[in-house]
Structures are given as C-alpha cells and as structure tokens.
Write an enzyme that holds these catalytic residues in place. Sequence first.
Site, mmCIF file in Angstrom:
data_model
loop_
_atom_site.group_PDB
_atom_site.id
_atom_site.type_symbol
_atom_site.label_atom_id
_atom_site.label_comp_id
_atom_site.label_asym_id
_atom_site.label_seq_id
_atom_site.Cartn_x
_atom_site.Cartn_y
_atom_site.Cartn_z
ATOM 1 N N TYR A 94 0.862 -1.187 0.000
ATOM 2 C CA TYR A 94 0.000 0.000 0.000
ATOM 3 C C TYR A 94 0.895 1.233 0.000
ATOM 4 O O TYR A 94 1.851 1.320 0.777
ATOM 5 C CB TYR A 94 -0.876 0.044 1.259
ATOM 6 C CG TYR A 94 -2.007 -0.957 1.279
ATOM 7 C CD1 TYR A 94 -3.043 -0.884 0.362
ATOM 8 C CD2 TYR A 94 -2.047 -1.963 2.230
ATOM 9 C CE1 TYR A 94 -4.097 -1.789 0.378
ATOM 10 C CE2 TYR A 94 -3.089 -2.882 2.271
ATOM 11 C CZ TYR A 94 -4.107 -2.790 1.339
ATOM 12 O OH TYR A 94 -5.136 -3.697 1.368
ATOM 13 N N HIS A 96 -0.632 4.839 -1.177
ATOM 14 C CA HIS A 96 -1.455 6.038 -0.964
ATOM 15 C C HIS A 96 -0.629 7.301 -1.218
ATOM 16 O O HIS A 96 -0.580 8.222 -0.401
ATOM 17 C CB HIS A 96 -2.044 6.050 0.449
ATOM 18 C CG HIS A 96 -2.906 4.865 0.754
ATOM 19 N ND1 HIS A 96 -4.165 4.700 0.210
ATOM 20 C CD2 HIS A 96 -2.691 3.770 1.531
ATOM 21 C CE1 HIS A 96 -4.688 3.559 0.646
ATOM 22 N NE2 HIS A 96 -3.821 2.980 1.436
ATOM 23 N N ILE A 269 -8.261 8.656 5.929
ATOM 24 C CA ILE A 269 -7.061 9.430 6.268
ATOM 25 C C ILE A 269 -5.844 8.975 5.465
ATOM 26 O O ILE A 269 -4.946 9.772 5.179
ATOM 27 C CB ILE A 269 -6.783 9.360 7.793
ATOM 28 C CG1 ILE A 269 -5.736 10.394 8.210
ATOM 29 C CG2 ILE A 269 -6.398 7.958 8.213
ATOM 30 C CD1 ILE A 269 -6.166 11.834 8.041
ATOM 31 N N VAL A 298 -6.649 7.316 12.721
ATOM 32 C CA VAL A 298 -5.527 6.381 12.657
ATOM 33 C C VAL A 298 -5.350 5.913 11.213
ATOM 34 O O VAL A 298 -6.307 5.468 10.567
ATOM 35 C CB VAL A 298 -5.765 5.180 13.593
ATOM 36 C CG1 VAL A 298 -4.673 4.126 13.404
ATOM 37 C CG2 VAL A 298 -5.801 5.642 15.045
ATOM 38 N N ALA A 299 -4.109 6.003 10.726
ATOM 39 C CA ALA A 299 -3.864 5.744 9.304
ATOM 40 C C ALA A 299 -3.697 4.266 8.973
ATOM 41 O O ALA A 299 -3.606 3.920 7.801
ATOM 42 C CB ALA A 299 -2.625 6.513 8.849
#
Length: 368
Positions: A94, A96, A269, A298-299
């Site tokens: 991941y 992002h 987020i 919370v990410a």
Amino acid sequence: MIIGVPKEIKNNENRVGVTPAGVKELVSKGHHVYVQKTAGEGSGFSDEEYISAGATMLETIEKVYDIAEMIVKVKEPIEPEYALVKKGQVLFTYFHFASERELTEAMLASGAICIAYETVKDREGRLPLLVPMSEVAGRMSVQEGARFLEKPQGGKGMLLGGVPGVKPAKVLILGAGVVGRNAALMAAGLGADVTITDISLPVLRHVAEVMPKNVKTLYSSRHNIESELPTTDLVIGSVLIPGAKAPWLITKDMLKLMTPGTVIVDVAIDQGGCFETSVPTTHSDPTYSVDDVLHYAVANIPGAVPRTSTLALTNATLPYAIRLADLGWKEACKKDAGLADGVNIVDGKITFKAVAEAFDMPYTPLSL
C-alpha cells in the site's frame, strides 16, 4: 525471483506482508523468499513457521532490502526505509501516494518500481487488494467509534445500541463503498440508528435492499450532511477516489453543528482524509479534539487486528505476487491491465495520473 519480506516499522503496525502459507506457495514455484526475523510475530507467525515453509530468515531490515528483487510488505516505506530502496527494485505494498508528497518524492528519487495495492483492479474494475482491508477498517471504525463515545474516552457517554427505554446512538456514514457498507452492518448489528450516504442512487438502492431495517439511506450533499450533524453521535467518513486525494465532506465550520462529545472517524485518512480538520494519528495516540468534536484518524486501522488483517490481505495479494515473481513486473503488467493500473511510479516517473495531479507533477503513461 528473490523476494524480501521486511518487518513493518510504522507505529503499532503488526501486520506482515506474507504469511508462512504464502511463502510456501512462492517457494514451491522456485522463488527464494527472505523474511526479516520476528517479522510475523505481531500477527502470530513464528520464525520457525517461516523456516518450515522454506523461507530464509535475515537479521535486519537492511539485509532484506539489499538482497531482494521484489519487496512485499503492508504499509508504505517510511523515512528510515527510504535510503534502503534500490533502483530497479519492485515494491509491492500500500502506498497512498496522493496524500504524501515526501514519500512520493523519495520513491521517485529511488528509481524503484512502485506497485500500489490500492490501485490494482480486477476485470470488473473493482479494487481487489483494497477490499479486505476496507472490510476490516469499516468494521473496526464502528468498534473504535463506539469505544470513544464512552465518557472516559472523551465522548458523550453513550452506548451505541442504547437499551430498552433509551434511544440508541445515531451513526452517520459518509460513503457506501466497501468501508461504508461494512461499517453500516456493524453499527446496525449493535442496534444503532444508522444513516448511510452516497452520490450513487443505484448504490443507495442496493444498500436499501440488503441492509437491516435500522439502516436508512440518504443522498450525499452538503445540505443533507449538515442537516444530519446536529443529531448525530458518531460520523464515519469512508469516501474513496482510487489513487487520488479524498474530498472534504465535513469542513471545519461544520463542526459547530455537532454537539460536544460527538466522535468522527476518518477512515479515508490514508488518502488525505475526508474531514478538513483531520490529521493522521496512531494507535498509541489515536484521538484529538477540535471544537469539542473528538477526531479519530488512525492511518492503519487494520493494524490493530493483525492476525485477521494479515490472513485476509495475503489471501488477496498472493496471486498477484506470484504473477509478478513468475513473469517479472513488465510481462505481468502486459498480460494483466488491472495489475498495470497498480503501477504508480517507475524509474523516477509517475505513471498514475491521479498522483501526478495531486502534486502538479509530470505524468508519464506506463505504456511509454
């Protein structure tokens, strides 16, 4: 191919990129898998299990990055890892990118091939590697929201489902994608009064057909959201634009419409957040207050349940990891357009348009 599985070093991130069962599959196909010692312990997998599956254990994260042609992990590299990433190395995780300029610039400088779980598509155009963690995050968002509605945690002191003679809490869910639907199911199961919004009428019709009776649907507009906020106790933001920054659905001035102790959970987020006042938090320090509204941002929400999350994630990612290892990233992407959609950065160039647009940087189509 030589595959490396480093230990995650992000705050309270206990997931691991590949399970021992996944290692066994890769090794059975002739690949060499190097796993950092104790990488799986947070998810309940011992070094002995990895060794039995055919992995070679390495002492340090530096050794894993140094030997691997492809790194398979869970979360994006953070600052201590930037210098470890090598030119031509494939990173499958991941990312992002659209919410993190520093990460984007670091990966551009590295010359690596960055394949992002969150933008890989299947034949139906869905996001198969985002789904399992979205399912976990959606369910966890309600679990965490319910906890922070407790008075000692800073909330209103409300039980989400109420009790006989006392009304349940009102939950507003923004976005009826995978996260939103899973959040609605959890909140409804706990007995809350749930409203879920979306801009797609076909999606809302489907939700209305399959959800319990205590879930109502509402078209997503600023007016409708503002109308709901004064009587809402828990807001869950779950909007997603694949690979791009999330839009703000609740602005700072809209916080004044909420009563003190309202809890808002920003599941978006990772993509920059869908509340204007959101800033990333951690499992060790998950909340903060703005205008008496408690923010949870919370990410890496699924990192709190690493056993479940790691098993679910590997179920989804392993077939793609095997394909990349068997064919190499170029050939694998030629044969699978959906996997090619996951390629965000190659050799110092951004190959995913939404990431380039987020930072006003040059975009180079992968075909070039």
